[in-house]
Design an enzyme around this catalytic site. Structure first.
Site, mmCIF file in Angstrom:
data_model
loop_
_atom_site.group_PDB
_atom_site.id
_atom_site.type_symbol
_atom_site.label_atom_id
_atom_site.label_comp_id
_atom_site.label_asym_id
_atom_site.label_seq_id
_atom_site.Cartn_x
_atom_site.Cartn_y
_atom_site.Cartn_z
ATOM 1 N N PRO A 14 0.878 -1.179 0.000
ATOM 2 C CA PRO A 14 0.000 0.000 0.000
ATOM 3 C C PRO A 14 0.911 1.224 0.000
ATOM 4 O O PRO A 14 1.834 1.304 0.816
ATOM 5 C CB PRO A 14 -0.748 -0.098 1.338
ATOM 6 N N ALA A 16 0.581 5.413 -0.191
ATOM 7 C CA ALA A 16 -0.274 6.606 -0.270
ATOM 8 C C ALA A 16 0.152 7.486 -1.440
ATOM 9 O O ALA A 16 1.338 7.798 -1.598
ATOM 10 C CB ALA A 16 -0.189 7.375 1.044
ATOM 11 N N CYS A 100 2.318 3.220 9.936
ATOM 12 C CA CYS A 100 2.551 4.574 9.421
ATOM 13 C C CYS A 100 3.208 5.459 10.490
ATOM 14 O O CYS A 100 2.700 5.574 11.600
ATOM 15 C CB CYS A 100 1.237 5.195 8.952
ATOM 16 N N LYS A 139 -0.089 -4.847 9.126
ATOM 17 C CA LYS A 139 1.230 -4.411 8.660
ATOM 18 C C LYS A 139 1.828 -3.498 9.718
ATOM 19 O O LYS A 139 1.233 -2.474 10.060
ATOM 20 C CB LYS A 139 1.086 -3.675 7.323
ATOM 21 N N GLY A 201 10.902 -4.001 3.227
ATOM 22 C CA GLY A 201 11.955 -3.046 3.555
ATOM 23 C C GLY A 201 13.194 -3.255 2.720
ATOM 24 O O GLY A 201 13.833 -4.310 2.790
HETATM 25 C C1 FMN Z 1 5.202 7.320 -0.683
HETATM 26 C C2 FMN Z 1 4.941 6.224 0.321
HETATM 27 C C3 FMN Z 1 3.648 5.977 0.731
HETATM 28 C C4 FMN Z 1 3.382 4.946 1.644
HETATM 29 N N1 FMN Z 1 2.091 4.691 2.007
HETATM 30 C C5 FMN Z 1 1.820 3.609 2.799
HETATM 31 C C6 FMN Z 1 0.470 3.241 3.086
HETATM 32 O O1 FMN Z 1 -0.493 3.862 2.650
HETATM 33 N N2 FMN Z 1 0.280 2.138 3.889
HETATM 34 C C7 FMN Z 1 1.334 1.396 4.382
HETATM 35 O O2 FMN Z 1 1.111 0.397 5.079
HETATM 36 N N3 FMN Z 1 2.595 1.749 4.116
HETATM 37 C C8 FMN Z 1 2.862 2.810 3.329
HETATM 38 N N4 FMN Z 1 4.160 3.108 3.023
HETATM 39 C C9 FMN Z 1 5.236 2.228 3.508
HETATM 40 C C10 FMN Z 1 5.551 1.144 2.480
HETATM 41 O O3 FMN Z 1 4.421 0.331 2.233
HETATM 42 C C11 FMN Z 1 6.716 0.259 2.950
HETATM 43 O O4 FMN Z 1 6.361 -0.358 4.161
HETATM 44 C C12 FMN Z 1 7.989 1.061 3.162
HETATM 45 O O5 FMN Z 1 8.216 1.956 2.107
HETATM 46 C C13 FMN Z 1 9.201 0.132 3.331
HETATM 47 O O6 FMN Z 1 9.478 -0.596 2.169
HETATM 48 P P1 FMN Z 1 10.658 -0.133 1.158
HETATM 49 O O7 FMN Z 1 11.907 0.045 1.988
HETATM 50 O O8 FMN Z 1 10.754 -1.288 0.203
HETATM 51 O O9 FMN Z 1 10.221 1.132 0.520
HETATM 52 C C14 FMN Z 1 4.449 4.162 2.163
HETATM 53 C C15 FMN Z 1 5.753 4.440 1.752
HETATM 54 C C16 FMN Z 1 6.020 5.443 0.837
HETATM 55 C C17 FMN Z 1 7.433 5.685 0.402
#
Ligand code: FMN
Length: 321
Positions: A14, A16, A100, A139, A201
């Protein structure tokens, strides 16, 4: 090892402002086993906020999109799940956000702040289970900060309450998105739970995917920033699992992909909204391509879809490969 990877779930996180209908459809096309809407406020849904209701939109073309919600008030969560989410027969899963870190959310005791209240986490998990027959996941993060890492406790609560699987973003709330995600902690969670654990992550490449799978033995991964501007990562991972090798997209293919995303978004939203919402995606897609900052700046100023298409097509014809 590759043989074992065949059963792993590869999901789009997910996101945002990012995991909207067009982007989800593209990730699905490239092999995402599951996608999620961005986090949607239970409170706003409770009060029938029109803009928030729109966030629940899932196109009839999507095969496995699911909804993520956040909140803290038990009666609100219960009513929203029962009256608005459970009745969506186009989704099979509900994700609940406890990760979040953004102040706007945590100041209300929502998102990752819930991890400071395991009792409330338990109540929420119970309400979710009671209100829904769909597959449920929570999550969450490692904890509030380095000295308060309680992800094992939260994971066990979820499991005991009948939550079907958990997704761990291996950072603390305090870390936001900085520092390296601690995959070691994902491994620990996997060792301590009997329900599936999805690793999240710092997965930006096929190599990261292989490494996180080897290190954590998790049941799947959730791609987030790694998929932004690079939905091809799903294809690369799937190709690797199938053949042991994979191909990166060419610059021209990348531009075609941007164009396709505009076209998909335009099926569901009006032009003005698409033009603004696509800016973030375009900037992520173009990162690293030659002369791309000029193209990005140009597109950011345009208000008409035909002009955007002209800029992209001209740029494509100048690109090699
Ligand atoms: C722009 C943006 C929006 C995000 N929105 C959400 C969200 O709506 N819900 C959620 O559970 N995590 C949200 N996250 C977190 C990501 O789902 C993820 O857990 C986090 O980026 C870590 O993974 P990564 O290191 O692969 O980016 C968001 C992250 C980013 C960068």
């Amino acid at each position: 090892m590759r043989e074992q990877l065949k059963n792993k779930q590869i999901m789009l996180a997910p996101l945002a402002g990012v995991s909207d209908v067009g982007f989800r459809l593209i990730c699905e096309k490239y092999g995402a086993d599951k996608t999620f809407t961005e986090m949607v406020s239970c409170n706003a849904l409770y009060y029938d906020n029109k803009k928030t209701d729109d966030l629940l939109f899932i196109s009839e073309r999507e095969k496995n999109c699911n909804v993520q919600v956040f909140g803290r008030k038990l009666d609100v969560i219960e009513k929203v799940i029962k009256d608005k989410i459970e009745i969506m027969d186009n989704i099979s899963e509900i994700s609940f956000n406890m990760g979040c870190p953004v102040a706007k959310i945590t100041k209300n005791g929502e998102g990752c702040q819930l991890m400071a209240e395991p009792k409330r986490v338990e109540e929420i998990c119970k309400i979710l289970r009671k209100s829904s027959k769909k597959k449920l996941n929570i999550k969450f993060r490692l904890g509030i900060d380095e000295n308060n890492k309680n992800y094992l406790e939260i994971g066990k609560i979820a499991q005991d309450c009948g939550i079907d699987y958990v997704i761990l973003h291996a950072r603390t709330k305090e870390q936001f998105y900085s520092g390296k995600a601690s995959w070691e902690d994902i491994k620990k969670l996997k060792e301590n739970l009997s329900i599936p654990v999805i690793a999240n992550g710092d997965i930006f490449s096929v190599e990261d995917f292989i490494n996180i799978m080897e290190e954590t033995l998790a049941d799947g991964v959730m791609l987030a920033r790694g998929a932004m501007g690079n939905p091809f990562l799903f294809r690369e991972i799937k190709e690797y699992i199938k053949n042991g090798n994979y191909k990166k997209p060419s610059p021209k293919e990348l531009i075609d992909q941007i164009i396709e995303q505009y076209e998909l978004e335009l099926l569901y939203k009006d032009e003005k909204l698409v033009i603004t919402q696509m800016r973030k995606h375009v900037s992520a897609y173009l990162k690293g391509l030659e002369n791309s900052s000029k193209i990005r700046d140009k597109i950011n100023k345009l208000k008409n879809i035909d002009e955007v298409m002209d800029v992209l097509n001209n740029y494509k014809s100048m690109l090699k490969g």
